[in-house]
Design an enzyme around this catalytic site. Structure first.
Site, PDB file in Angstrom:
ATOM      1  N   CYS A 124      42.167  26.422  45.113  1.00 12.98           N
ATOM      2  CA  CYS A 124      40.924  27.274  45.346  1.00 12.98           C
ATOM      3  C   CYS A 124      40.894  27.854  43.271  1.00 12.98           C
ATOM      4  O   CYS A 124      40.177  29.245  44.472  1.00 12.98           O
ATOM      5  CB  CYS A 124      41.050  27.713  46.520  1.00 12.98           C
ATOM      6  SG  CYS A 124      43.027  29.126  47.171  1.00 12.98           S
ATOM      7  N   ARG A 143      46.035  40.022  34.581  1.00 12.68           N
ATOM      8  CA  ARG A 143      45.266  38.756  35.349  1.00 12.68           C
ATOM      9  C   ARG A 143      43.927  39.292  34.432  1.00 12.68           C
ATOM     10  O   ARG A 143      42.792  38.784  34.335  1.00 12.68           O
ATOM     11  CB  ARG A 143      44.841  37.802  35.886  1.00 12.68           C
ATOM     12  CG  ARG A 143      43.821  38.560  36.883  1.00 12.68           C
ATOM     13  CD  ARG A 143      44.424  38.247  38.635  1.00 12.68           C
ATOM     14  NE  ARG A 143      43.153  37.437  38.909  1.00 12.68           N
ATOM     15  CZ  ARG A 143      42.887  37.159  40.092  1.00 12.68           C
ATOM     16  NH1 ARG A 143      43.700  36.835  40.919  1.00 12.68           N
ATOM     17  NH2 ARG A 143      41.817  37.256  40.700  1.00 12.68           N
ATOM     18  N   ASN A 181      44.822  31.249  39.930  1.00 11.42           N
ATOM     19  CA  ASN A 181      44.442  32.575  39.751  1.00 11.42           C
ATOM     20  C   ASN A 181      45.845  33.581  39.390  1.00 11.42           C
ATOM     21  O   ASN A 181      46.465  34.330  37.960  1.00 11.42           O
ATOM     22  CB  ASN A 181      43.877  33.501  40.090  1.00 11.42           C
ATOM     23  CG  ASN A 181      41.940  32.067  39.777  1.00 11.42           C
ATOM     24  OD1 ASN A 181      41.950  31.723  39.261  1.00 11.42           O
ATOM     25  ND2 ASN A 181      41.297  33.245  40.763  1.00 11.42           N
ATOM     26  N   HIS A 221      38.330  39.628  39.073  1.00 14.66           N
ATOM     27  CA  HIS A 221      37.453  39.342  39.889  1.00 14.66           C
ATOM     28  C   HIS A 221      36.034  39.442  40.035  1.00 14.66           C
ATOM     29  O   HIS A 221      35.048  38.377  40.393  1.00 14.66           O
ATOM     30  CB  HIS A 221      37.725  40.023  41.523  1.00 14.66           C
ATOM     31  CG  HIS A 221      39.056  39.560  42.032  1.00 14.66           C
ATOM     32  ND1 HIS A 221      40.564  39.878  41.932  1.00 14.66           N
ATOM     33  CD2 HIS A 221      39.289  38.393  43.113  1.00 14.66           C
ATOM     34  CE1 HIS A 221      41.269  38.915  42.459  1.00 14.66           C
ATOM     35  NE2 HIS A 221      40.962  38.084  42.749  1.00 14.66           N
ATOM     36  N   ARG A 269      36.620  34.898  50.073  1.00 17.96           N
ATOM     37  CA  ARG A 269      37.719  36.205  50.348  1.00 17.96           C
ATOM     38  C   ARG A 269      37.284  36.976  50.746  1.00 17.96           C
ATOM     39  O   ARG A 269      36.390  37.986  50.733  1.00 17.96           O
ATOM     40  CB  ARG A 269      37.214  36.654  48.749  1.00 17.96           C
ATOM     41  CG  ARG A 269      38.078  35.485  47.778  1.00 17.96           C
ATOM     42  CD  ARG A 269      37.797  35.889  46.267  1.00 17.96           C
ATOM     43  NE  ARG A 269      38.818  35.023  45.944  1.00 17.96           N
ATOM     44  CZ  ARG A 269      38.364  34.169  45.192  1.00 17.96           C
ATOM     45  NH1 ARG A 269      37.362  33.637  44.707  1.00 17.96           N
ATOM     46  NH2 ARG A 269      39.184  33.585  43.620  1.00 17.96           N
TER      47      ARG A 269
HETATM   48  C1  PEP Z   1      44.090  32.644  43.142  1.00 15.06           C
HETATM   49  O1  PEP Z   1      44.770  33.845  42.876  1.00 15.06           O
HETATM   50  O2  PEP Z   1      43.668  31.674  42.526  1.00 15.06           O
HETATM   51  C2  PEP Z   1      43.180  33.431  43.947  1.00 15.06           C
HETATM   52  C3  PEP Z   1      42.548  32.156  44.722  1.00 15.06           C
HETATM   53  O3  PEP Z   1      42.564  34.510  45.171  1.00 15.06           O
HETATM   54  P1  PEP Z   1      42.195  35.463  44.000  1.00 15.06           P
HETATM   55  O4  PEP Z   1      41.671  34.883  43.231  1.00 15.06           O
HETATM   56  O5  PEP Z   1      41.286  35.806  45.072  1.00 15.06           O
HETATM   57  O6  PEP Z   1      43.189  36.029  43.994  1.00 15.06           O
HETATM   58 MG    MG Z   2      45.404  35.590  44.480  1.00 15.36          MG
END
Ligand code: PEP
Ligand code: MG
Length: 531
Positions: A488, A451, A440, A180, A285
């Site tokens: 997104c 991730r 993501n 993040h 977020r």
């Molecule tokens: C995602 O998982 O693509 C997303 C937009 O949410 P986050 O990155 O905040 O987990």
């Molecule tokens: Mg997410």
């Protein structure tokens, strides 16, 4: 000195090097006499108290912050709290170790409290622990001024958001492209490299961060400085082209309009963005906006924050996500500690449904803000239709109570993130008002690669067929059922992915604000037949 790392957010920066968390554990110094260690701790506590006093005097704008600071000042003056640390020194411990050990015991007591209000105090104590430790280590003065290049082991998203970057950049020894903090860096246009080679940078006062080449040059020479100036000029020319697209609506080369929205973290970044440059907000977020338990329970503070976002949007659609805490976005005292694999753990809606009164406070604030314009609520980490239905029932109940009390509110559309493969694969079972694909998380769960793992980053290729097929299926279902679908995740901000995403039929993307110009440029170059 030159350090290599993985670039995760593009750009160039040149400025003072600020090393964070340097020597905070005191491991690198020899113990003094008992008297010296006692004085050292006493002085560090006094300085931390003074510092908090200054903060309190300057933070008059927010009641919650004032309460926390006042609580912390009181605690530092409380001998009950500090006595065990001085006893530890008497028993032979170094000041840092004695303070840390005594505070850990105290924090544990608060942390295990049943009541969420008391658990919230645990995070205030953690902050106190670290504040005093920083004074003991003499690093408290390591202030990050705008334009600095911050060097740290890792940066929690909350710390990233506290920094006024103003042209600076960041170098992390840990981290991954999909974490993040990397995402926030891209979103704010802050150049960043992660997984940098470890080196002792003490004594180096200035640096050049070149994310095109993934290097930090500490104490650059004349030639390197000249090279930097030339690169910066080229960079500025590229940006001028992006600016040209920024002010235009996004239209493909075949003339099709594409909706381009922005992703928002705490909302403060909106001051620097022209609303006319986007079609609205596709994701807020809120776990980056509400960072303490007190804020999670504070409906008025939340309403004020959502109201501010709605006013900024000026009638454009705004999608606000309910809390997605957990994973790499912990909220001390609220998220579950010690999970073996937090990304597969109690995060997002799973956590929210365990604390319905916290979720209800957020839903109430959101329903009230929906009276100001087209606000939509989005639920993260949905796995089963049952979870989604539970949130819908809580929202309906919250609206009924607001209406009965005569409080202005409106029923917002309720949609869900599609980021868990189980939801993507059974998308037809969900009765949501809209879907937003979270690439993501979808990528990490489809590829079974965490991730935050830098070493598995290449396996998490967003363009691999498995991910694109899932996206395509969701888009197809949306078209067939008349349910709007957007995306997104960070994939939408990556210009390499734009042709493939448009090729799936997607016509709504929510991107990092810093990527708006280049994404619109990539859309303008896209022709249907090229997909
Ligand atoms: C995602 O998982 O693509 C997303 C937009 O949410 P986050 O990155 O905040 O987990
Ligand atoms: Mg997410």
């Amino acid at each position: 000195m030159l350090l290599r790392g993985t670039p995760v957010s593009p750009g160039l920066a040149r400025g003072p090097l600020v090393l964070l968390d340097d020597g905070i554990d005191g491991a690198s110094r020899a113990r003094g006499t008992t008297a010296q260690e006692t004085v050292k701790l006493r002085e560090a506590i006094a300085r931390a108290r003074d510092e908090l006093g200054v903060l309190l005097a300057s933070k008059a704008q927010n009641g919650a912050a004032e309460d926390i600071l006042a609580f912390q000042i009181e605690m530092l003056g409380d001998e009950e709290l500090t006595r065990p640390a001085f006893a530890g020194i008497e028993a032979g411990a170094q000041a840092e170790h004695a303070w840390r050990a005594s505070m850990e015991t105290e924090i544990l007591g608060y942390h295990e409290a049943e009541d969420l209000y008391f658990r919230a105090r645990a995070s205030d104590l953690r902050d106190l622990r670290d504040r005093v430790l920083r004074h003991l280590a003499g690093t408290a003065a390591a202030k990050v001024t705008a334009g600095s290049i911050v060097v740290a082991d890792d940066l929690p998203p909350s710390r990233f958001l506290e920094i006024e970057w103003g042209g600076g950049g960041a170098v992390l020894f840990q981290g991954s492209p999909n974490s993040h903090v990397a995402m926030l860096a891209r979103s704010r246009g802050v150049p960043m490299i992660v997984g940098a080679e470890r080196a002792d940078l003490r004594g180096h006062e200035h640096g050049i961060l070149d994310c095109g080449n993934g290097v930090l040059i500490a104490s650059p020479g004349v030639e390197e400085a000249a090279n930097f100036a030339a690169r910066r000029n080229a960079d500025e020319r590229m940006r001028a082209e992006e600016v040209h697209h920024l002010a235009q609506a996004a239209v493909t080369a075949s003339g099709e309009r594409v909706q381009v929205l922005i992703n928002v973290a705490d909302g403060l970044e909106l001051d620097r963005i022209d609303p006319a440059h986007c079609d609205g907000i596709g994701l807020v977020r809120t776990e980056l906006l509400l960072r303490t338990l007190d804020e999670l329970l504070d409906e008025e503070m939340q309403y004020a924050a959502y109201r501010r976002i709605m006013l900024w949007a000026g009638g454009r659609p705004v999608t606000i996500r309910t809390l997605d805490a957990g994973g790499d976005k912990p909220i001390p005292g609220y998220t579950v500690d010690g999970e073996h694999n937090p990304f597969l753990g109690v995060r997002g809606v799973r956590l929210s449904l365990r604390h319905p009164h916290v979720l209800t406070a957020q839903l109430r604030a959101l329903a009230r803000a929906a009276a100001l314009g087209p606000l939509k609520i989005m639920v993260p980490m949905i796995t089963t239709p049952r979870e989604f239905d539970q949130v819908r029932r809580l929202l309906e109940a919250a609206i009924a109570v607001l209406r009965a009390a005569g409080t202005a509110c409106a029923p917002p559309e309720l949609g869900m993130m599609v980021e868990v493969p189980a939801a993507a694969l059974a998308i037809d079972l969900f009765e949501a008002d809209f879907f937003s694909i979270g690439s993501n998380d979808l990528i990490q769960y489809v590829t079974a690669c965490s991730r935050d793992s830098g070493s598995l980053a290449t396996l998490q290729d967003p363009l691999q067929p498995a991910v694109l097929r899932l996206i395509h299926e969701v888009v197809k279902h949306g078209a067939g059922s008349g349910t709007p679908v957007s995306l997104c995740g960070d994939m939408a901000s990556d210009v390499r992915c734009i042709p493939s995403l448009l090729g799936t039929g997607l016509r709504s993307l929510s991107v990092a604000p810093a990527a708006l110009g280049r994404v619109k440029g990539a859309i303008a170059r896209y022709r249907e037949s090229a997909a």
